[in-house]
Design a protein around this motif. Structure first.
Motif, PDB file in Angstrom:
ATOM      1  N   GLU A   1       5.235 -72.532 -27.611  1.00  9.08           N
ATOM      2  CA  GLU A   1       6.232 -71.835 -28.418  1.00  9.08           C
ATOM      3  C   GLU A   1       5.689 -71.495 -29.808  1.00  9.08           C
ATOM      4  OE1 GLU A   1       9.467 -74.688 -30.010  1.00  9.08           O
ATOM      5  OE2 GLU A   1       8.939 -75.523 -28.038  1.00  9.08           O
ATOM      6  N   PHE A   2       4.782 -72.337 -30.329  1.00 10.18           N
ATOM      7  CA  PHE A   2       4.149 -71.998 -31.605  1.00 10.18           C
ATOM      8  C   PHE A   2       3.316 -70.737 -31.474  1.00 10.18           C
ATOM      9  CE2 PHE A   2       0.124 -72.249 -33.993  1.00 10.18           C
ATOM     10  CZ  PHE A   2       0.617 -72.071 -35.281  1.00 10.18           C
ATOM     11  N   GLN A   3       2.519 -70.648 -30.423  1.00  7.19           N
ATOM     12  CA  GLN A   3       1.686 -69.461 -30.218  1.00  7.19           C
ATOM     13  C   GLN A   3       2.551 -68.207 -30.084  1.00  7.19           C
ATOM     14  OE1 GLN A   3      -1.485 -69.702 -30.591  1.00  7.19           O
ATOM     15  NE2 GLN A   3      -1.848 -71.898 -30.325  1.00  7.19           N
ATOM     16  N   LEU A   4       3.663 -68.317 -29.370  1.00  7.42           N
ATOM     17  CA  LEU A   4       4.567 -67.176 -29.214  1.00  7.42           C
ATOM     18  C   LEU A   4       5.165 -66.774 -30.551  1.00  7.42           C
ATOM     19  CD1 LEU A   4       6.007 -65.195 -27.329  1.00  7.42           C
ATOM     20  CD2 LEU A   4       7.753 -66.957 -26.937  1.00  7.42           C
ATOM     21  N   ARG A   5       5.546 -67.760 -31.354  1.00  7.16           N
ATOM     22  CA  ARG A   5       6.129 -67.466 -32.672  1.00  7.16           C
ATOM     23  C   ARG A   5       5.129 -66.714 -33.548  1.00  7.16           C
ATOM     24  NH1 ARG A   5       9.929 -70.066 -35.943  1.00  7.16           N
ATOM     25  NH2 ARG A   5      11.001 -70.400 -33.956  1.00  7.16           N
ATOM     26  N   VAL A   6       3.877 -67.152 -33.545  1.00  8.48           N
ATOM     27  CA  VAL A   6       2.854 -66.503 -34.359  1.00  8.48           C
ATOM     28  C   VAL A   6       2.632 -65.064 -33.891  1.00  8.48           C
ATOM     29  CG1 VAL A   6       0.411 -66.525 -35.007  1.00  8.48           C
ATOM     30  CG2 VAL A   6       1.713 -68.665 -34.982  1.00  8.48           C
ATOM     31  N   ARG A   7       2.504 -64.878 -32.588  1.00  3.31           N
ATOM     32  CA  ARG A   7       2.258 -63.532 -32.052  1.00  3.31           C
ATOM     33  C   ARG A   7       3.405 -62.582 -32.385  1.00  3.31           C
ATOM     34  NH1 ARG A   7      -1.864 -62.713 -28.639  1.00  3.31           N
ATOM     35  NH2 ARG A   7      -3.058 -64.543 -27.954  1.00  3.31           N
ATOM     36  N   ARG A   8       4.616 -63.052 -32.246  1.00  6.54           N
ATOM     37  CA  ARG A   8       5.767 -62.200 -32.557  1.00  6.54           C
ATOM     38  C   ARG A   8       5.840 -61.881 -34.040  1.00  6.54           C
ATOM     39  NH1 ARG A   8      10.633 -64.837 -28.800  1.00  6.54           N
ATOM     40  NH2 ARG A   8      10.001 -63.825 -26.829  1.00  6.54           N
ATOM     41  N   ALA A   9       5.620 -62.889 -34.876  1.00  5.93           N
ATOM     42  CA  ALA A   9       5.718 -62.677 -36.322  1.00  5.93           C
ATOM     43  C   ALA A   9       4.661 -61.702 -36.805  1.00  5.93           C
ATOM     44  CB  ALA A   9       5.589 -64.014 -37.053  1.00  5.93           C
ATOM     45  N   VAL A  10       3.412 -61.901 -36.376  1.00  4.39           N
ATOM     46  CA  VAL A  10       2.334 -61.000 -36.797  1.00  4.39           C
ATOM     47  C   VAL A  10       2.525 -59.617 -36.201  1.00  4.39           C
ATOM     48  CG1 VAL A  10      -0.160 -60.596 -36.689  1.00  4.39           C
ATOM     49  CG2 VAL A  10       0.705 -62.905 -37.102  1.00  4.39           C
ATOM     50  N   GLY A  11       2.914 -59.546 -34.933  1.00 10.42           N
ATOM     51  CA  GLY A  11       3.119 -58.254 -34.290  1.00 10.42           C
ATOM     52  C   GLY A  11       4.235 -57.453 -34.916  1.00 10.42           C
ATOM     53  N   ASN A  12       5.364 -58.111 -35.216  1.00 10.99           N
ATOM     54  CA  ASN A  12       6.496 -57.404 -35.812  1.00 10.99           C
ATOM     55  C   ASN A  12       6.215 -56.951 -37.236  1.00 10.99           C
ATOM     56  OD1 ASN A  12       7.989 -57.771 -33.478  1.00 10.99           O
ATOM     57  ND2 ASN A  12       9.019 -59.622 -34.224  1.00 10.99           N
ATOM     58  N   SER A  13       5.381 -57.701 -37.942  1.00 14.37           N
ATOM     59  CA  SER A  13       5.116 -57.385 -39.351  1.00 14.37           C
ATOM     60  C   SER A  13       3.969 -56.397 -39.529  1.00 14.37           C
ATOM     61  CB  SER A  13       4.811 -58.668 -40.131  1.00 14.37           C
ATOM     62  OG  SER A  13       5.930 -59.533 -40.139  1.00 14.37           O
ATOM     63  N   PHE A  14       2.977 -56.430 -38.627  1.00 17.76           N
ATOM     64  CA  PHE A  14       1.779 -55.608 -38.827  1.00 17.76           C
ATOM     65  C   PHE A  14       1.524 -54.626 -37.686  1.00 17.76           C
ATOM     66  CE2 PHE A  14       1.103 -59.525 -41.274  1.00 17.76           C
ATOM     67  CZ  PHE A  14       0.902 -58.971 -42.532  1.00 17.76           C
ATOM     68  N   HIS A  15       2.379 -54.642 -36.667  1.00 18.25           N
ATOM     69  CA  HIS A  15       2.366 -53.614 -35.621  1.00 18.25           C
ATOM     70  C   HIS A  15       0.987 -53.383 -35.008  1.00 18.25           C
ATOM     71  CE1 HIS A  15       6.396 -52.844 -37.107  1.00 18.25           C
ATOM     72  NE2 HIS A  15       5.894 -52.653 -38.322  1.00 18.25           N
ATOM     73  N   GLY A  16       0.348 -54.483 -34.659  1.00 15.37           N
ATOM     74  CA  GLY A  16      -0.920 -54.389 -33.948  1.00 15.37           C
ATOM     75  C   GLY A  16      -2.154 -54.221 -34.808  1.00 15.37           C
ATOM     76  N   ARG A  17      -2.014 -54.203 -36.127  1.00 14.36           N
ATOM     77  CA  ARG A  17      -3.178 -54.049 -36.997  1.00 14.36           C
ATOM     78  C   ARG A  17      -4.088 -55.277 -36.933  1.00 14.36           C
ATOM     79  NH1 ARG A  17      -0.923 -53.549 -42.575  1.00 14.36           N
ATOM     80  NH2 ARG A  17      -3.127 -53.664 -43.135  1.00 14.36           N
ATOM     81  N   PHE A  18      -3.504 -56.456 -36.782  1.00 19.46           N
ATOM     82  CA  PHE A  18      -4.275 -57.687 -36.737  1.00 19.46           C
ATOM     83  C   PHE A  18      -4.249 -58.252 -35.324  1.00 19.46           C
ATOM     84  CE2 PHE A  18      -2.659 -58.499 -41.326  1.00 19.46           C
ATOM     85  CZ  PHE A  18      -3.460 -57.468 -41.799  1.00 19.46           C
ATOM     86  N   GLU A  19      -5.366 -58.839 -34.919  1.00 20.28           N
ATOM     87  CA  GLU A  19      -5.438 -59.517 -33.632  1.00 20.28           C
ATOM     88  C   GLU A  19      -5.057 -60.984 -33.807  1.00 20.28           C
ATOM     89  OE1 GLU A  19      -9.277 -59.171 -31.915  1.00 20.28           O
ATOM     90  OE2 GLU A  19      -9.281 -56.975 -31.916  1.00 20.28           O
ATOM     91  N   VAL A  20      -4.365 -61.518 -32.810  1.00 19.46           N
ATOM     92  CA  VAL A  20      -4.022 -62.937 -32.806  1.00 19.46           C
ATOM     93  C   VAL A  20      -4.646 -63.576 -31.573  1.00 19.46           C
ATOM     94  CG1 VAL A  20      -2.185 -64.664 -32.726  1.00 19.46           C
ATOM     95  CG2 VAL A  20      -1.844 -62.537 -34.013  1.00 19.46           C
ATOM     96  N   HIS A  21      -5.427 -64.637 -31.791  1.00 16.22           N
ATOM     97  CA  HIS A  21      -6.076 -65.352 -30.695  1.00 16.22           C
ATOM     98  C   HIS A  21      -5.554 -66.787 -30.664  1.00 16.22           C
ATOM     99  CE1 HIS A  21      -9.097 -62.156 -30.059  1.00 16.22           C
ATOM    100  NE2 HIS A  21      -9.075 -62.044 -31.381  1.00 16.22           N
ATOM    101  N   SER A  22      -5.067 -67.197 -29.519  1.00 19.38           N
ATOM    102  CA  SER A  22      -4.598 -68.574 -29.365  1.00 19.38           C
ATOM    103  C   SER A  22      -5.787 -69.515 -29.175  1.00 19.38           C
ATOM    104  CB  SER A  22      -3.665 -68.687 -28.153  1.00 19.38           C
ATOM    105  OG  SER A  22      -2.543 -67.842 -28.295  1.00 19.38           O
ATOM    106  N   ALA A  23      -5.600 -70.746 -29.585  1.00 18.34           N
ATOM    107  CA  ALA A  23      -6.621 -71.777 -29.385  1.00 18.34           C
ATOM    108  C   ALA A  23      -5.998 -72.918 -28.596  1.00 18.34           C
ATOM    109  CB  ALA A  23      -7.145 -72.284 -30.728  1.00 18.34           C
ATOM    110  N   PRO A  24      -6.795 -73.650 -27.839  1.00 18.50           N
ATOM    111  CA  PRO A  24      -6.242 -74.792 -27.089  1.00 18.50           C
ATOM    112  C   PRO A  24      -5.841 -75.922 -28.024  1.00 18.50           C
ATOM    113  CG  PRO A  24      -8.631 -74.754 -26.898  1.00 18.50           C
ATOM    114  CD  PRO A  24      -8.241 -73.480 -27.590  1.00 18.50           C
TER     115      PRO A  24
END
Length: 203
Positions: A28-51
């Motif tokens: 759920e943390f990874q999902l929160r980060v992806r949504r927050a960055v995606g909604n704010s920057f509209h794909g300008r930044f890449e988000v990579h999850s880590a184990p």
């Protein structure tokens, strides 16, 4: 084995608790980060999850956090064979030592150049709380005075306090990278694992 050993040995309880909480909250943390960055920057930044950081790696990190304790005692407590070079002076030796582990869950945000990195860091500091990612610590590796520190690698490391299901909370790490440096880091990672290893089995 003496009073100095018991704090090190007792850390296993905290490691187990931290690891279990990280496993419960990571998705759920990874999902929160992806949504927050995606909604704010509209794909300008890449988000990579880590184990999730493994318990074995958490134990290795305790060595650098531990107060000066005879090498043989620490090795016995952690059930490993430590080299003298792996022991370093500890500035954060307050118990529990596991409280110094601020990246049990983590993600990477990749930007194009320093201006975007600053933009992303400023957004986190100003808007992180509204996104459910309030900032509690920022580590700027670009400010290192010694060019050899961190093996010459530079990034921004932002720790946030994430509150997930059932009000469980955990400190998580967001690493903000320049794309070129991030690509270099991926190529350097095997060497980094060798350098940080305490024993051959930990590589």
């Amino acid at each position: 084995l003496g009073p100095l050993l018991s704090p090190v040995r007792d850390e296993e309880v905290y490691i187990s608790q931290l690891y279990r909480r990280a496993v419960l909250l990571n998705d759920e943390f990874q999902l929160r980060v992806r949504r927050a960055v995606g909604n704010s920057f509209h794909g300008r930044f890449e988000v990579h999850s880590a184990p999730v950081k493994t318990k074995a790696r958490m134990r290795e990190k305790l060595v650098s956090y531990a107060p000066h304790t005879p090498q043989s005692q620490i090795a016995h407590a952690l059930d490993t064979d430590l080299s003298v070079s792996s022991l370093s002076p500890e500035k954060r030796a307050e118990l529990p030592l596991a409280a110094n582990i601020l990246d049990p869950v983590r993600a990477t945000i990749v930007c194009d150049g320093p201006e975007e990195m600053v933009e992303c860091a400023r957004w986190l500091c100003q808007r992180g709380a509204a996104e459910g990612l309030p900032v509690v610590r920022v580590k700027n590796k670009f400010a290192a005075r010694d060019s050899s520190e961190y093996d010459g690698y530079r990034d921004l490391m932002v720790c946030v306090l994430y509150t997930g299901s059932h009000d469980l909370r955990i400190i998580a790490e967001l690493q903000i990278h320049d794309r070129r440096l991030h690509d270099l880091k991926m190529r350097m990672h095997k060497l980094y694992k060798v350098k940080r290893a305490i024993t051959p089995d930990s590589i």
